[in-house]
Scaffold this active site. Structure first.
Site, mmCIF file in Angstrom:
data_model
loop_
_atom_site.group_PDB
_atom_site.id
_atom_site.type_symbol
_atom_site.label_atom_id
_atom_site.label_comp_id
_atom_site.label_asym_id
_atom_site.label_seq_id
_atom_site.Cartn_x
_atom_site.Cartn_y
_atom_site.Cartn_z
ATOM 1 N N SER A 1 0.539 -1.363 0.050
ATOM 2 C CA SER A 1 -0.151 -0.119 0.302
ATOM 3 C C SER A 1 0.417 1.615 0.156
ATOM 4 C CB SER A 1 -0.440 -0.111 0.965
ATOM 5 O OG SER A 1 -0.079 -0.255 2.536
ATOM 6 N N ASP B 1 -5.362 -1.881 7.669
ATOM 7 C CA ASP B 1 -4.753 -2.723 7.702
ATOM 8 C C ASP B 1 -3.897 -3.499 8.678
ATOM 9 O OD1 ASP B 1 -4.785 -5.318 5.498
ATOM 10 O OD2 ASP B 1 -2.677 -3.951 4.812
HETATM 11 N N1 SAM Z 1 -0.876 -2.377 4.203
HETATM 12 C C1 SAM Z 1 -0.089 -3.057 4.466
HETATM 13 C C2 SAM Z 1 -0.238 -3.007 2.544
HETATM 14 O O1 SAM Z 1 -1.166 -3.566 1.948
HETATM 15 O O2 SAM Z 1 0.896 -3.314 1.552
HETATM 16 C C3 SAM Z 1 0.180 -4.422 4.185
HETATM 17 C C4 SAM Z 1 -0.095 -4.280 5.899
HETATM 18 S S1 SAM Z 1 0.261 -5.593 7.347
HETATM 19 C C5 SAM Z 1 -1.580 -6.467 6.855
HETATM 20 C C6 SAM Z 1 0.057 -4.886 7.949
HETATM 21 C C7 SAM Z 1 1.470 -4.654 8.943
HETATM 22 O O3 SAM Z 1 1.022 -3.547 10.239
HETATM 23 C C8 SAM Z 1 2.417 -5.298 9.359
HETATM 24 O O4 SAM Z 1 3.635 -5.029 8.580
HETATM 25 C C9 SAM Z 1 2.338 -5.218 11.194
HETATM 26 O O5 SAM Z 1 4.637 -5.679 11.283
HETATM 27 C C10 SAM Z 1 2.318 -3.741 11.735
HETATM 28 N N2 SAM Z 1 2.248 -4.074 12.553
HETATM 29 C C11 SAM Z 1 0.867 -4.494 13.554
HETATM 30 N N3 SAM Z 1 0.495 -3.632 15.219
HETATM 31 C C12 SAM Z 1 0.717 -2.694 14.171
HETATM 32 C C13 SAM Z 1 0.518 -1.459 15.074
HETATM 33 N N4 SAM Z 1 -0.458 -1.116 15.686
HETATM 34 N N5 SAM Z 1 0.834 0.078 14.813
HETATM 35 C C14 SAM Z 1 1.726 -0.155 13.150
HETATM 36 N N6 SAM Z 1 2.058 -1.685 13.059
HETATM 37 C C15 SAM Z 1 1.819 -2.338 13.300
#
Ligand code: SAM
Length: 317
Positions: free
Chosen positions: A124, A191
């Site tokens: 994203s 996400d």
């Molecule tokens: N949005 C990205 C995309 O579409 O390419 C994918 C994101 S992935 C599903 C979720 C990410 O959130 C992971 O890399 C994880 O390490 C991170 N994450 C988990 N909890 C978080 C938080 N509380 N704040 C920020 N990042 C977090």
């Protein structure tokens, strides 16, 4: 610390749905000249190699973007009767032209892979940055130390200066500080990995707080459709939140296979992997529903793994 790494899942069917919706939403928001701020509360690493170890191990992209690119059609098994809001696609529209939202998504993937295919898959942050204009802003939150480091390095290569901020902070906890942005135009993508079940509640709390601070922002929330009460409740609770706030909403889901456990010939029980996911938007662009109405049946047709493949599209407010 978290174990979720998006590199294993990049380009899977959930990314196809999420990024198709993201691009269609951004395209509309970017039609107006006034600056747009995009807040990506859970950014991931930003850019992925689909021929690398992570994606190769999981093979998930093969059932997502790579399958879409190869234009394989769904198995033509007859579908059982559909529930009211959920539509099955029984007959592949073999010759139908590609729906605009899918063609647009594929054109963005192509921009990262000018020689064809999808060796590079943009997450994203890179999709958004690719579409933004110079006067727009992007705020990226990522907590995982390795992914945050990779994201930093990937973003540095863009030399985008102050346009992009990478924050190693809790996206749930601190992303609302950017709302409302000075131009009062923003898209917030949420996400999370939903590794811990409190993520579902935190999405809701975040959306409630964000709407209080900035009621006219566009909020796009991805969630997995898995047999877990919190996952089932999330869209229902988001709908209630949007309705009580008097805001329009849109809810799209894509199912590619059954969620039932299966048994292998050797008698082992197998989990099916992620069978479905959804996108819930508050204040969606008015153009999104017709675009998805054309795109979702084609995504079902092309990404179906069994006869349970289906989509739903619902909007209100
Ligand atoms: N949005 C990205 C995309 O579409 O390419 C994918 C994101 S992935 C599903 C979720 C990410 O959130 C992971 O890399 C994880 O390490 C991170 N994450 C988990 N909890 C978080 C938080 N509380 N704040 C920020 N990042 C977090």
């Amino acid at each position: 610390m978290f174990s979720y790494r998006h590199a294993f899942h990049a380009g899977n069917h959930a990314d196809v749905l999420k990024h198709t919706v993201l691009i269609a939403t951004l395209d509309h928001l970017l039609e107006k000249e006034a600056a747009l701020t995009v807040v990506d509360t859970h950014a991931g690493a930003g850019l992925y190699r689909l021929d690398g170890d992570y994606a190769g191990t999981s093979g998930e992209a093969a059932e997502g973007i790579l399958r879409l690119l190869s234009e394989k059609k769904a198995p033509a098994a007859p579908a059982p009767a559909a529930k009211s809001a959920t539509k099955k696609v029984a007959t592949p529209e073999a010759e139908a032209p590609l729906a605009d939202a899918i063609a647009r998504y594929l054109s963005v993937i192509h921009d990262f892979n000018p020689k064809g295919g999808a060796r590079i898959y943009p997450g994203s942050p890179f999709i958004v940055q690719h579409l933004l204009r110079d006067h727009d802003k992007l705020k990226l939150f990522e907590l995982h130390p390795t992914d945050a480091r990779t994201l930093d390095a990937n973003i540095a290569q863009l030399e985008a200066g102050r346009q992009i901020a990478v924050l190693r902070e809790d996206g749930f906890g601190s992303a609302t500080k950017f709302l409302p942005p000075p131009s009062r135009r923003a898209l917030v993508l949420m996400d999370p990995s939903y590794e811990i079940k409190s993520d579902y509640g935190r999405v809701l709390d975040f959306a409630a707080e964000a709407l209080k601070r900035f009621a006219t922002g566009t909020y796009a929330i991805w969630y997995p459709i898995i047999p877990r009460p919190e996952a089932h409740d999330l869209p229902r609770r988001l709908k209630t939140l949007a309705t009580k706030a008097g805001k329009p909403w849109l809810h799209a889901t894509l199912t590619v296979k059954s969620s039932k456990l299966t048994t292998t010939p050797t008698g082992e029980t197998q989990r099916p992997g992620l069978p479905a996911s959804g996108m819930f938007l508050i204040n969606p662009p008015y153009t999104l529903k017709p675009l998805l109405a054309a795109a979702l049946p084609q995504l079902v047709e092309r990404l179906a793994q069994d006869r349970h493949a289906a989509f739903s599209l619902d909007a209100g407010g």
